[in-house]
Design a protein around this motif. Structure first.
Motif, PDB file in Angstrom:
ATOM      1  N   LEU A 180      38.018  45.745  63.075  1.00 36.50           N
ATOM      2  CA  LEU A 180      38.670  45.297  61.846  1.00 36.50           C
ATOM      3  C   LEU A 180      38.804  43.785  61.808  1.00 36.50           C
ATOM      4  O   LEU A 180      38.647  43.154  60.767  1.00 36.50           O
ATOM      5  CB  LEU A 180      40.051  45.957  61.720  1.00 36.50           C
ATOM      6  N   ARG A 181      39.090  43.189  62.960  1.00 39.41           N
ATOM      7  CA  ARG A 181      39.182  41.717  63.005  1.00 39.41           C
ATOM      8  C   ARG A 181      37.833  41.092  62.676  1.00 39.41           C
ATOM      9  O   ARG A 181      37.762  40.090  61.958  1.00 39.41           O
ATOM     10  CB  ARG A 181      39.672  41.262  64.380  1.00 39.41           C
ATOM     11  N   GLY A 182      36.741  41.698  63.190  1.00 40.85           N
ATOM     12  CA  GLY A 182      35.413  41.194  62.870  1.00 40.85           C
ATOM     13  C   GLY A 182      35.094  41.324  61.386  1.00 40.85           C
ATOM     14  O   GLY A 182      34.500  40.425  60.783  1.00 40.85           O
ATOM     15  N   LEU A 183      35.510  42.428  60.792  1.00 37.42           N
ATOM     16  CA  LEU A 183      35.301  42.645  59.364  1.00 37.42           C
ATOM     17  C   LEU A 183      36.051  41.609  58.540  1.00 37.42           C
ATOM     18  O   LEU A 183      35.525  41.040  57.578  1.00 37.42           O
ATOM     19  CB  LEU A 183      35.751  44.059  58.992  1.00 37.42           C
ATOM     20  N   ARG A 184      37.258  41.331  58.944  1.00 38.17           N
ATOM     21  CA  ARG A 184      38.070  40.341  58.220  1.00 38.17           C
ATOM     22  C   ARG A 184      37.462  38.944  58.331  1.00 38.17           C
ATOM     23  O   ARG A 184      37.513  38.164  57.377  1.00 38.17           O
ATOM     24  CB  ARG A 184      39.497  40.348  58.757  1.00 38.17           C
ATOM     25  N   ARG A 185      36.869  38.619  59.470  1.00 42.74           N
ATOM     26  CA  ARG A 185      36.248  37.293  59.623  1.00 42.74           C
ATOM     27  C   ARG A 185      35.114  37.110  58.608  1.00 42.74           C
ATOM     28  O   ARG A 185      34.957  36.040  58.030  1.00 42.74           O
ATOM     29  CB  ARG A 185      35.739  37.093  61.048  1.00 42.74           C
ATOM     30  N   VAL A 186      34.311  38.159  58.414  1.00 44.82           N
ATOM     31  CA  VAL A 186      33.219  38.075  57.438  1.00 44.82           C
ATOM     32  C   VAL A 186      33.778  37.889  56.030  1.00 44.82           C
ATOM     33  O   VAL A 186      33.273  37.077  55.240  1.00 44.82           O
ATOM     34  CB  VAL A 186      32.351  39.345  57.489  1.00 44.82           C
ATOM     35  N   LEU A 187      34.840  38.611  55.722  1.00 44.05           N
ATOM     36  CA  LEU A 187      35.355  38.618  54.353  1.00 44.05           C
ATOM     37  C   LEU A 187      36.167  37.380  54.013  1.00 44.05           C
ATOM     38  O   LEU A 187      36.495  37.153  52.844  1.00 44.05           O
ATOM     39  CB  LEU A 187      36.210  39.879  54.144  1.00 44.05           C
ATOM     40  N   ARG A 188      36.489  36.568  55.005  1.00 45.54           N
ATOM     41  CA  ARG A 188      37.219  35.331  54.702  1.00 45.54           C
ATOM     42  C   ARG A 188      36.370  34.350  53.896  1.00 45.54           C
ATOM     43  O   ARG A 188      36.887  33.375  53.367  1.00 45.54           O
ATOM     44  CB  ARG A 188      37.712  34.667  55.994  1.00 45.54           C
ATOM     45  N   GLY A 189      35.071  34.601  53.799  1.00 45.79           N
ATOM     46  CA  GLY A 189      34.209  33.734  52.999  1.00 45.79           C
ATOM     47  C   GLY A 189      34.240  34.049  51.517  1.00 45.79           C
ATOM     48  O   GLY A 189      33.596  33.355  50.729  1.00 45.79           O
ATOM     49  N   LEU A 190      34.987  35.074  51.105  1.00 45.41           N
ATOM     50  CA  LEU A 190      35.063  35.432  49.692  1.00 45.41           C
ATOM     51  C   LEU A 190      35.904  34.406  48.933  1.00 45.41           C
ATOM     52  O   LEU A 190      36.757  33.732  49.514  1.00 45.41           O
ATOM     53  CB  LEU A 190      35.682  36.823  49.542  1.00 45.41           C
ATOM     54  N   PRO A 191      35.693  34.286  47.613  1.00 45.65           N
ATOM     55  CA  PRO A 191      36.476  33.322  46.817  1.00 45.65           C
ATOM     56  C   PRO A 191      37.966  33.624  46.852  1.00 45.65           C
ATOM     57  O   PRO A 191      38.389  34.767  47.098  1.00 45.65           O
ATOM     58  CB  PRO A 191      35.918  33.500  45.399  1.00 45.65           C
ATOM     59  N   ASP A 192      38.772  32.619  46.565  1.00 45.11           N
ATOM     60  CA  ASP A 192      40.223  32.754  46.614  1.00 45.11           C
ATOM     61  C   ASP A 192      40.747  33.832  45.674  1.00 45.11           C
ATOM     62  O   ASP A 192      41.745  34.489  45.970  1.00 45.11           O
ATOM     63  CB  ASP A 192      40.897  31.422  46.270  1.00 45.11           C
ATOM     64  N   GLU A 193      40.075  33.998  44.507  1.00 41.39           N
ATOM     65  CA  GLU A 193      40.603  34.932  43.511  1.00 41.39           C
ATOM     66  C   GLU A 193      40.177  36.381  43.769  1.00 41.39           C
ATOM     67  O   GLU A 193      40.589  37.285  43.043  1.00 41.39           O
ATOM     68  CB  GLU A 193      40.152  34.513  42.102  1.00 41.39           C
ATOM     69  N   HIS A 194      39.369  36.621  44.787  1.00 46.55           N
ATOM     70  CA  HIS A 194      38.912  37.989  45.072  1.00 46.55           C
ATOM     71  C   HIS A 194      40.096  38.829  45.565  1.00 46.55           C
ATOM     72  O   HIS A 194      40.905  38.368  46.365  1.00 46.55           O
ATOM     73  CB  HIS A 194      37.821  37.950  46.135  1.00 46.55           C
ATOM     74  N   PRO A 195      40.228  40.081  45.078  1.00 46.90           N
ATOM     75  CA  PRO A 195      41.354  40.931  45.505  1.00 46.90           C
ATOM     76  C   PRO A 195      41.442  41.127  47.013  1.00 46.90           C
ATOM     77  O   PRO A 195      42.539  41.209  47.567  1.00 46.90           O
ATOM     78  CB  PRO A 195      41.090  42.256  44.785  1.00 46.90           C
ATOM     79  N   VAL A 196      40.301  41.231  47.703  1.00 39.84           N
ATOM     80  CA  VAL A 196      40.328  41.389  49.160  1.00 39.84           C
ATOM     81  C   VAL A 196      40.862  40.121  49.814  1.00 39.84           C
ATOM     82  O   VAL A 196      41.634  40.176  50.775  1.00 39.84           O
ATOM     83  CB  VAL A 196      38.923  41.735  49.692  1.00 39.84           C
ATOM     84  N   THR A 197      40.488  38.963  49.282  1.00 42.94           N
ATOM     85  CA  THR A 197      41.008  37.701  49.817  1.00 42.94           C
ATOM     86  C   THR A 197      42.515  37.636  49.655  1.00 42.94           C
ATOM     87  O   THR A 197      43.230  37.200  50.563  1.00 42.94           O
ATOM     88  CB  THR A 197      40.351  36.506  49.097  1.00 42.94           C
ATOM     89  N   ARG A 198      42.998  38.059  48.504  1.00 40.76           N
ATOM     90  CA  ARG A 198      44.447  38.035  48.264  1.00 40.76           C
ATOM     91  C   ARG A 198      45.163  38.930  49.268  1.00 40.76           C
ATOM     92  O   ARG A 198      46.231  38.576  49.780  1.00 40.76           O
ATOM     93  CB  ARG A 198      44.747  38.472  46.833  1.00 40.76           C
ATOM     94  N   ALA A 199      44.587  40.098  49.563  1.00 43.13           N
ATOM     95  CA  ALA A 199      45.200  40.999  50.537  1.00 43.13           C
ATOM     96  C   ALA A 199      45.252  40.356  51.917  1.00 43.13           C
ATOM     97  O   ALA A 199      46.266  40.431  52.618  1.00 43.13           O
ATOM     98  CB  ALA A 199      44.438  42.322  50.588  1.00 43.13           C
TER      99      ALA A 199
END
Length: 212
Positions: free
Chosen positions: A49-68
């Motif tokens: 899960l930590r590895g998955l989150r590292r990849v997703l940190r590149g999403l834009p600020d307004e993305h719902p996953v980024t907000r979470a």
């Protein structure tokens, strides 16, 4: 937030997520999802899960996953068996083959007339231009932004795009231009040249100030 809840959030915004990632990042995402799907021990699940989150940190600020992620995700589960349904993970992995899917709004915006970066030369560096990433064709610039038959951006387009923060949210800016506008009584992009520039700018300003 449990691992299942995080995967569900990702699934709900999957087309938008893939559209924001370049091919290399999508490969990293696939690797992270495979590790998560193969994990059985609690520590392995948490590491995946930590590895998955590292990849997703590149999403834009307004993305719902980024907000979470920004709000502080805490993955719950028992010490013996973290909650993890592998079927949604396998479905996400299966959808990674071929070009990323598009949500209906982005598909509509990408279907409008546009130009590739090679056609507009130095204007590609203009922060006042909307640039949309097509999953197969690369960066595209909606055609309405340019003077007919040239690669010169229309001045009013640059002014309004900056108001709409097109450099941060190009899809939202494109949707304003290419969607119906009740205040203007039409589609803003279609009204260029027939409605005064000041009126178009005022309509965009009203939207921005109304969101503050």
């Amino acid at each position: 937030m449990t691992p299942d809840e995080f995967v569900a959030l990702l699934r709900d915004h999957w087309p938008r997520t893939l559209a924001e990632l370049d091919p290399a990042a999508r490969e990293e995402l696939a690797t992270a999802l495979r590790k998560l799907a193969d994990s059985t021990e609690p520590q392995a699940v948490q590491a995946a899960l930590r590895g998955l989150r590292r990849v997703l940190r590149g999403l834009p600020d307004e993305h719902p996953v980024t907000r979470a992620l920004r709000e502080g995700v805490r993955f719950a589960g028992t010490a013996d068996a973290p909650v993890l349904d592998r079927q949604p993970l396998l479905a996400l992995l299966g959808s990674l083959h071929g070009p990323p899917p598009l949500d209906p709004v982005r598909a509509r915006l990408l279907a409008s007339p546009s130009r590739p970066a090679a056609d507009i030369g130095a204007a590609t560096g203009d922060p006042g231009l909307i640039r949309l990433r097509h999953p197969e064709l690369g960066d595209r610039y909606p055609l309405f932004q340019f003077e007919a038959g040239t690669d010169r951006p229309l001045p009013v387009v640059g002014v309004i795009n900056r108001l709409l923060m097109a450099d941060r949210d190009p899809w939202g800016a494109a949707d304003w231009w290419l969607g119906g506008n009740r205040w203007l009584g039409g589609v803003p992009a279609d009204l260029l040249g027939s409605v005064p520039d000041a009126q178009l700018t005022l309509a965009a300003r009203e939207l921005v100030e109304g969101d503050l």
